[in-house]
Design an enzyme around this catalytic site. Structure first.
Site, short mmCIF file in Angstrom:
data_model
loop_
_atom_site.label_atom_id
_atom_site.label_comp_id
_atom_site.label_asym_id
_atom_site.label_seq_id
_atom_site.Cartn_x
_atom_site.Cartn_y
_atom_site.Cartn_z
N GLU A 110 -6.39 -9.00 2.88
CA GLU A 110 -5.48 -8.34 3.82
C GLU A 110 -5.49 -9.17 5.08
O GLU A 110 -6.58 -9.41 5.65
CB GLU A 110 -5.94 -6.92 4.18
CG GLU A 110 -5.46 -5.86 3.24
CD GLU A 110 -5.84 -4.46 3.72
OE1 GLU A 110 -5.68 -4.15 4.92
OE2 GLU A 110 -6.29 -3.68 2.87
N GLU A 132 0.84 -1.20 0.00
CA GLU A 132 0.00 0.00 0.00
C GLU A 132 0.87 1.25 0.00
O GLU A 132 2.01 1.23 0.48
CB GLU A 132 -0.90 -0.01 1.26
CG GLU A 132 -1.75 1.26 1.39
CD GLU A 132 -2.91 1.12 2.37
OE1 GLU A 132 -3.08 0.04 2.96
OE2 GLU A 132 -3.65 2.11 2.52
N TYR A 141 -6.95 -8.51 11.12
CA TYR A 141 -5.72 -8.26 11.90
C TYR A 141 -6.09 -8.62 13.32
O TYR A 141 -6.83 -7.88 13.97
CB TYR A 141 -5.31 -6.80 11.81
CG TYR A 141 -4.95 -6.31 10.41
CD1 TYR A 141 -3.64 -6.35 9.96
CD2 TYR A 141 -5.93 -5.80 9.55
CE1 TYR A 141 -3.31 -5.90 8.68
CE2 TYR A 141 -5.62 -5.35 8.28
CZ TYR A 141 -4.30 -5.40 7.85
OH TYR A 141 -3.98 -4.95 6.59
N ASN A 178 -12.25 -1.04 -0.97
CA ASN A 178 -11.50 -1.61 0.15
C ASN A 178 -12.49 -1.86 1.28
O ASN A 178 -13.48 -2.53 1.04
CB ASN A 178 -10.35 -0.65 0.54
CG ASN A 178 -9.48 -1.20 1.65
OD1 ASN A 178 -9.03 -2.34 1.57
ND2 ASN A 178 -9.23 -0.43 2.68
N GLU A 179 -12.29 -1.29 2.44
CA GLU A 179 -13.18 -1.60 3.57
C GLU A 179 -14.30 -0.57 3.63
O GLU A 179 -14.46 0.15 4.62
CB GLU A 179 -12.35 -1.60 4.87
CG GLU A 179 -11.29 -2.69 4.85
CD GLU A 179 -10.31 -2.61 6.02
OE1 GLU A 179 -10.33 -1.60 6.75
OE2 GLU A 179 -9.52 -3.55 6.17
O1 AHR Z 1 -4.03 -0.66 8.97
C1 AHR Z 1 -3.86 -0.74 7.57
C2 AHR Z 1 -5.08 -0.60 6.92
O2 AHR Z 1 -5.81 -1.66 7.47
C3 AHR Z 1 -5.31 -0.75 5.46
O3 AHR Z 1 -5.10 0.33 4.71
C4 AHR Z 1 -6.78 -1.06 5.50
O4 AHR Z 1 -7.24 -1.66 4.33
C5 AHR Z 1 -6.94 -1.86 6.77
O5 AHR Z 1 -7.94 -1.41 7.58
#
Ligand code: AHR
Length: 501
Positions: free
Chosen positions: A287, A29, A238, A172-173
């Site tokens: 991701e 990114e 994450y 994206n999100e």
């Molecule tokens: O923390 C990074 C970001 O995490 C990315 O840009 C996004 O797609 C995700 O929320």
């Protein structure tokens, strides 16, 4: 805990599926030093004639990066690709990350990077402030031979042949309040449908995905309105969500997180099946990383006011000593889950590949291969491409402290049994999460030939690599002739692949 030794079974007669190499994919990114000052560093003596760091490209080639998602991430939701193509580039104030982007790395540079690595490009479009038309213009630029102004523009820019970008993500999100141009579920369903229609009219060979997995309503709405156009559905995760705090979960808490890996996959698999789309749409886990990137005071309503608040803290993502065997063990458990679900998970993108939480760290004079890099090396270069339906008897559990201070039981080991579609032999991924004790496993697998174990473990759970400090590299150990029933001893906090035959 049982006293009997673990036994691992699996047979070529019960094949789960052939895993898509794209589950070992990556993401990059326009954030901090991932691109500028990372893989793209014109003027650095280690960079080639196109400005790419040759040492980084070599490292990427070694782990056979199959697909690279770009340009964001949150970055993309106010990115206009036309500003970063051709001679007259316009610098961008990136409203997501609040920095200037010179736009000297745009679509053509990205494609050049993918060609150098030998990977599939995968472009994520702006569905925040962008329109369906802008997205499909991008597809015209990349994929049409010569019809229309955008294909002609590409030719004029020195690329007579189409870039042939097959994989595209709509947005994206866009479900998240933090995303620029976030959408409601209804708005999202409509936009994805219209964008997909236009993109497929430009190039029916594209494979499309769109942002999903916040809540059931979002996903049902998306699939009802656009399922007919989608080949993939995107999910992000994450597990150690430390974007705001940078307080790393310790080794035990990371082992507790391994309990949660399957959940997101099962949730989407169930929904796809319920909507009778599981044979058409696959999951792109596009991701993922154990730990969220550290970018405090930027994705909040209360924006940080000074660069000390929101910008400089990002350097802390690059403290190499924080990327330890905990990250390696988690990464291996994640890749094991993707292998086990290979009938539905067709792509996954480690976020990111270079710097921040990436597996390759750059500095002006060289690179550091973090522990997670070696996990990709093991899985890509030593594991088989066909996943067998393996199972383990007498798997012991261990009790670990999770980040919330509670305790959880987790399996001590994590295995995947594979074979090769182009040759004889087996390859077994072996993870021992136990921080202190060796574990033994008896392999009840049919097979013959030499058994060779390739592994990483380091001297402790905290082992890491840094500039002038290499604690974690792949070790090779010959175990002799394999016969069914052979016992293999797994060092504490170890990730390995055992090849048989
Ligand atoms: O923390 C990074 C970001 O995490 C990315 O840009 C996004 O797609 C995700 O929320």
């Amino acid at each position: 805990m049982s006293d009997s030794i673990m036994k691992l079974y699996g047979t070529r007669q019960r094949v789960t599926g052939k895993r898509n190499p794209m589950i070992y994919g990556h993401f990059i990114e326009h954030f901090h030093r991932q691109i500028y000052g990372g893989v793209y560093d014109p003027g650095n003596p280690l960079s080639d004639e196109d400005g790419f760091r040759s040492d980084v490209i070599e490292a990427m080639k070694k782990i056979k990066v199959p697909v690279l998602r770009w340009p964001g991430g949150c970055f993309v939701s106010s990115y206009h690709w036309k500003d970063a193509v051709g001679k007259n580039r316009v610098p961008l104030f990136d409203k997501a990350w609040r920095v200037e982007d010179p736009n000297s790395f745009g679509t053509d540079e990205y494609i050049r990077l993918c060609r150098k690595i030998g990977c599939e490009p995968y472009i994520c479009t702006n569905a925040g402030t962008g329109t369906a038309e802008e997205m499909s213009d991008w597809v015209e630029y990349c994929n049409l031979e010569n019809e229309g102004q955008y294909a002609k523009w590409r030719i004029q820019n020195g690329f007579p042949q189409p870039h042939k970008v097959r994989y595209w993500s709509i947005g994206n999100e866009n479900y998240g309040f933090w995303e620029i141009g976030a959408k409601t579920a209804d708005e999202w369903g409509h936009l994805v449908c219209e964008a997909a229609k236009m993109i497929k009219h430009v190039d029916p060979d594209t494979e499309l995905t769109a942002a999903a997995l916040t809540d059931l309503r979002w996903n049902i709405n998306l699939l009802e309105s656009s399922g007919q156009f989608l080949d993939w559905i995107s999910i992000h995760e994450y597990w150690d969500a430390i974007h705001q705090t940078n307080d790393y979960a310790d080794y035990e808490a990371v082992c507790a997180y391994t309990n949660n890996i399957d959940h997101s996959i099962r949730e989407v698999r169930g929904l796809l099946a319920a909507m009778k789309l599981d044979k058409k749409i696959r999951i792109a886990f596009d991701e993922w990383n154990l730990r969220g990137w550290y970018h405090p005071n930027v994705h909040t309503i209360e924006q940080g006011r000074t660069k000390e608040d929101y910008l400089y803290p990002r350097d802390k993502n690059d403290e190499n000593s924080r990327y330890t065997m905990a990250d390696a063990v988690f990464t291996a458990c994640f890749l094991n889950a993707c292998n086990r679900h290979c009938d539905i998970v067709g792509m996954a993108n480690f976020a990111p590949i270079v710097n921040t939480r990436g597996c390759i760290f750059t500095y002006p004079e060289g690179i550091v291969l973090r522990t997670t890099y070696h996990v990709f090396d093991l899985y890509v270069n030593y594991l088989g491409d066909t996943v067998l339906d393996g199972w383990c008897a007498d798997m012991p559990c261990m009790t670990v402290r999770d980040k919330q201070g509670g305790t959880q039981e987790t399996d001590i080991c994590d295995f995947v049994v594979t074979c090769f579609s182009d040759r004889e032999g087996l390859a077994v991924a072996l993870v021992n999460k136990d921080p202190a004790e060796e574990q033994s496993v008896q392999l009840m697998l049919e097979g013959a030939g030499e058994a060779v174990l390739y592994y990483i473990a380091g001297d402790s759970t905290e082992a890491y690599n840094d500039i002038g400090h290499t604690e974690v590299t792949i070790q090779r150990e010959t175990l002799g002739a394999y016969t069914p029933g052979m016992t293999v001893h797994l060092k504490p906090h170890m990730v390995g692949v055992l090849q048989i035959g």
